[in-house]
Design an enzyme around this catalytic site. Sequence first.
Site, PDB file in Angstrom:
ATOM      1  N   TYR A  69      27.865  -5.773 -81.570  1.00 55.00           N
ATOM      2  CA  TYR A  69      28.240  -4.461 -81.465  1.00 55.00           C
ATOM      3  C   TYR A  69      27.341  -3.503 -82.361  1.00 55.00           C
ATOM      4  O   TYR A  69      27.041  -2.337 -81.823  1.00 55.00           O
ATOM      5  CB  TYR A  69      29.695  -4.273 -81.840  1.00 55.00           C
ATOM      6  CG  TYR A  69      30.787  -4.590 -80.531  1.00 55.00           C
ATOM      7  CD1 TYR A  69      30.876  -3.562 -79.591  1.00 55.00           C
ATOM      8  CD2 TYR A  69      31.273  -5.838 -80.446  1.00 55.00           C
ATOM      9  CE1 TYR A  69      31.504  -3.874 -78.311  1.00 55.00           C
ATOM     10  CE2 TYR A  69      31.827  -6.166 -79.179  1.00 55.00           C
ATOM     11  CZ  TYR A  69      31.951  -5.124 -78.425  1.00 55.00           C
ATOM     12  OH  TYR A  69      32.621  -5.517 -77.003  1.00 55.00           O
ATOM     13  N   ASN A 106      32.618   4.436 -69.911  1.00 53.80           N
ATOM     14  CA  ASN A 106      31.635   4.008 -70.773  1.00 53.80           C
ATOM     15  C   ASN A 106      31.929   4.341 -72.087  1.00 53.80           C
ATOM     16  O   ASN A 106      32.805   5.204 -72.434  1.00 53.80           O
ATOM     17  CB  ASN A 106      30.351   5.080 -70.605  1.00 53.80           C
ATOM     18  CG  ASN A 106      29.689   4.663 -69.256  1.00 53.80           C
ATOM     19  OD1 ASN A 106      30.129   3.742 -68.639  1.00 53.80           O
ATOM     20  ND2 ASN A 106      29.003   5.542 -68.793  1.00 53.80           N
ATOM     21  N   ASP A 108      29.824   4.652 -74.690  1.00 51.43           N
ATOM     22  CA  ASP A 108      28.370   5.317 -75.572  1.00 51.43           C
ATOM     23  C   ASP A 108      28.533   6.532 -75.959  1.00 51.43           C
ATOM     24  O   ASP A 108      27.781   7.050 -76.817  1.00 51.43           O
ATOM     25  CB  ASP A 108      27.378   5.177 -74.662  1.00 51.43           C
ATOM     26  CG  ASP A 108      27.439   5.869 -73.228  1.00 51.43           C
ATOM     27  OD1 ASP A 108      27.936   6.943 -73.300  1.00 51.43           O
ATOM     28  OD2 ASP A 108      27.005   5.491 -72.177  1.00 51.43           O
ATOM     29  N   HIS A 123      37.885   3.409 -71.988  1.00 49.77           N
ATOM     30  CA  HIS A 123      37.597   1.849 -72.405  1.00 49.77           C
ATOM     31  C   HIS A 123      37.315   2.250 -74.086  1.00 49.77           C
ATOM     32  O   HIS A 123      36.686   1.323 -74.666  1.00 49.77           O
ATOM     33  CB  HIS A 123      36.502   1.316 -71.899  1.00 49.77           C
ATOM     34  CG  HIS A 123      36.852   0.819 -70.416  1.00 49.77           C
ATOM     35  ND1 HIS A 123      36.092   0.265 -69.392  1.00 49.77           N
ATOM     36  CD2 HIS A 123      38.131   0.943 -69.844  1.00 49.77           C
ATOM     37  CE1 HIS A 123      36.764  -0.119 -68.380  1.00 49.77           C
ATOM     38  NE2 HIS A 123      37.934   0.492 -68.548  1.00 49.77           N
ATOM     39  N   CYS A 156      44.199  -2.879 -95.515  1.00 47.98           N
ATOM     40  CA  CYS A 156      45.221  -3.930 -95.398  1.00 47.98           C
ATOM     41  C   CYS A 156      44.447  -5.325 -95.357  1.00 47.98           C
ATOM     42  O   CYS A 156      44.875  -6.487 -95.316  1.00 47.98           O
ATOM     43  CB  CYS A 156      45.971  -4.008 -94.019  1.00 47.98           C
ATOM     44  SG  CYS A 156      44.994  -4.284 -92.546  1.00 47.98           S
ATOM     45  N   SER A 195      30.311  -0.137 -60.689  1.00 49.26           N
ATOM     46  CA  SER A 195      30.330  -1.369 -59.514  1.00 49.26           C
ATOM     47  C   SER A 195      31.823  -1.431 -59.067  1.00 49.26           C
ATOM     48  O   SER A 195      31.977  -1.833 -57.987  1.00 49.26           O
ATOM     49  CB  SER A 195      30.048  -2.700 -60.128  1.00 49.26           C
ATOM     50  OG  SER A 195      30.910  -2.885 -61.104  1.00 49.26           O
TER      51      SER A 195
HETATM   52  P1  OAD Z   1      28.611  -2.204 -64.034  1.00 54.95           P
HETATM   53  O1  OAD Z   1      27.482  -2.759 -64.789  1.00 54.95           O
HETATM   54  O2  OAD Z   1      29.471  -3.146 -63.427  1.00 54.95           O
HETATM   55  O3  OAD Z   1      28.021  -1.498 -62.908  1.00 54.95           O
HETATM   56  C1  OAD Z   1      26.933  -0.473 -63.132  1.00 54.95           C
HETATM   57  C2  OAD Z   1      26.701   0.044 -61.691  1.00 54.95           C
HETATM   58  O4  OAD Z   1      25.753   1.048 -61.922  1.00 54.95           O
HETATM   59  C3  OAD Z   1      26.354  -0.601 -60.734  1.00 54.95           C
HETATM   60  O5  OAD Z   1      26.967  -0.514 -59.366  1.00 54.95           O
HETATM   61  C4  OAD Z   1      24.737  -0.138 -60.281  1.00 54.95           C
HETATM   62  O6  OAD Z   1      24.311  -0.314 -59.042  1.00 54.95           O
HETATM   63  C5  OAD Z   1      25.046   1.220 -60.792  1.00 54.95           C
HETATM   64  N1  OAD Z   1      23.652   1.876 -61.287  1.00 54.95           N
HETATM   65  C6  OAD Z   1      22.622   1.032 -61.874  1.00 54.95           C
HETATM   66  N2  OAD Z   1      21.717   2.182 -62.090  1.00 54.95           N
HETATM   67  C7  OAD Z   1      21.938   3.320 -61.971  1.00 54.95           C
HETATM   68  C8  OAD Z   1      21.463   4.855 -61.789  1.00 54.95           C
HETATM   69  N3  OAD Z   1      20.527   4.932 -62.188  1.00 54.95           N
HETATM   70  N4  OAD Z   1      22.293   5.685 -61.241  1.00 54.95           N
HETATM   71  C9  OAD Z   1      23.710   5.389 -60.928  1.00 54.95           C
HETATM   72  N5  OAD Z   1      24.030   4.220 -60.720  1.00 54.95           N
HETATM   73  C10 OAD Z   1      23.259   2.795 -61.156  1.00 54.95           C
HETATM   74  O7  OAD Z   1      29.198  -1.175 -64.827  1.00 54.95           O
HETATM   75  P2  OAD Z   1      30.685  -0.589 -64.876  1.00 54.95           P
HETATM   76  O8  OAD Z   1      31.160  -0.369 -63.351  1.00 54.95           O
HETATM   77  O9  OAD Z   1      30.633   0.607 -65.709  1.00 54.95           O
HETATM   78  O10 OAD Z   1      34.397  -2.879 -69.385  1.00 54.95           O
HETATM   79  O11 OAD Z   1      31.610  -1.580 -65.433  1.00 54.95           O
HETATM   80  C11 OAD Z   1      32.884  -1.407 -65.591  1.00 54.95           C
HETATM   81  C12 OAD Z   1      33.393  -2.287 -66.938  1.00 54.95           C
HETATM   82  O12 OAD Z   1      32.961  -3.386 -67.041  1.00 54.95           O
HETATM   83  C13 OAD Z   1      32.876  -1.553 -68.262  1.00 54.95           C
HETATM   84  O13 OAD Z   1      33.462  -0.357 -68.605  1.00 54.95           O
HETATM   85  C14 OAD Z   1      32.972  -2.655 -69.334  1.00 54.95           C
HETATM   86  C15 OAD Z   1      32.466  -3.964 -68.314  1.00 54.95           C
HETATM   87  O14 OAD Z   1      32.956  -5.171 -68.593  1.00 54.95           O
HETATM   88  C16 OAD Z   1      34.776  -3.049 -70.810  1.00 54.95           C
HETATM   89  O15 OAD Z   1      33.857  -2.780 -71.696  1.00 54.95           O
HETATM   90  C17 OAD Z   1      36.146  -2.810 -70.956  1.00 54.95           C
END
Ligand code: OAD
Length: 248
Positions: A69, A106, A108, A123, A156, A195
Amino acid sequence: MTAADVDRARSWVHASGRVAVLTGAGISAESGVPTFRDAQTGLWAKYDPMTLASPDGFRRDPGLVWRWYTWRRERVAQARPNAAHLALARAEAARGAGGVTVVTQNVDGLHRRAGSRAVIELHGNLMRTVCLARCGTAFDDPSALPAGEPPKCPRCGAWLRPDVVWFGEMLDPDRLEAARAAVQRCDVLLVVGTSGLVYPAAGLPALAARSGARVVIVNPHPTELDGGATLVLRGAAAEVVPRLLQPD
Ligand code: OAD
């Protein structure tokens, strides 16, 4: 994705009183923050989520998780909001309260750094650190943390941990409720860079559609959510999102 598709989505956004935006890691990809599931570059292609992003993994090896992290915090600190984050912030400022609500998966913090105010961080946030025992200790500034690897709670004595949702953990119920309310009352939901595999966030587009909203997906690749969308725009966030929000 044709220019006509972009114009169609843009006209919906313009006609809409309330726009909600569900974002995922893809919106920050062009800021240099790695996504989770993209082949080759995604974090989960290189690291095991159960080791690094679960309560059990942390208890097994707090030092390993803490160092991972710390590395992610350093990457995010170096990143800058891109044109997509900035366009959303500008649109919110132009439309006024309630005009644009961002629901993000996100951690970030780039939406807030871009200037967005109505942001629901489903998250959590990487830069915030809390006590594992939830005694109430929290640090917003990583440099204010007690020294140590990982540091211990000064109140704690439990481990300190990043204030993010790990696998197997529940989302904050108030934030989830606020996100559900935002997508239920919007006219258009933009779904950018996710995704659509992680619930409950991935259920929000269907909820918006059931509530009568148009759902527009912005993603260069197919997603699980495409079938339920009104329109899919296959493109990168930093290119497409500013076009959707461009004023007349
Ligand atoms: P993913 O890594 O699962 O998906 C990223 C998505 O972004 C994919 O569908 C890519 O096609 C798309 N992508 C890549 N480059 C891009 C761009 N320039 N513009 C637009 N889209 C783009 O990420 P998340 O869907 O955010 O959870 O994942 C969901 C959760 O899974 C996260 O919040 C995290 C992870 O485990 C926790 O940390 C709880």
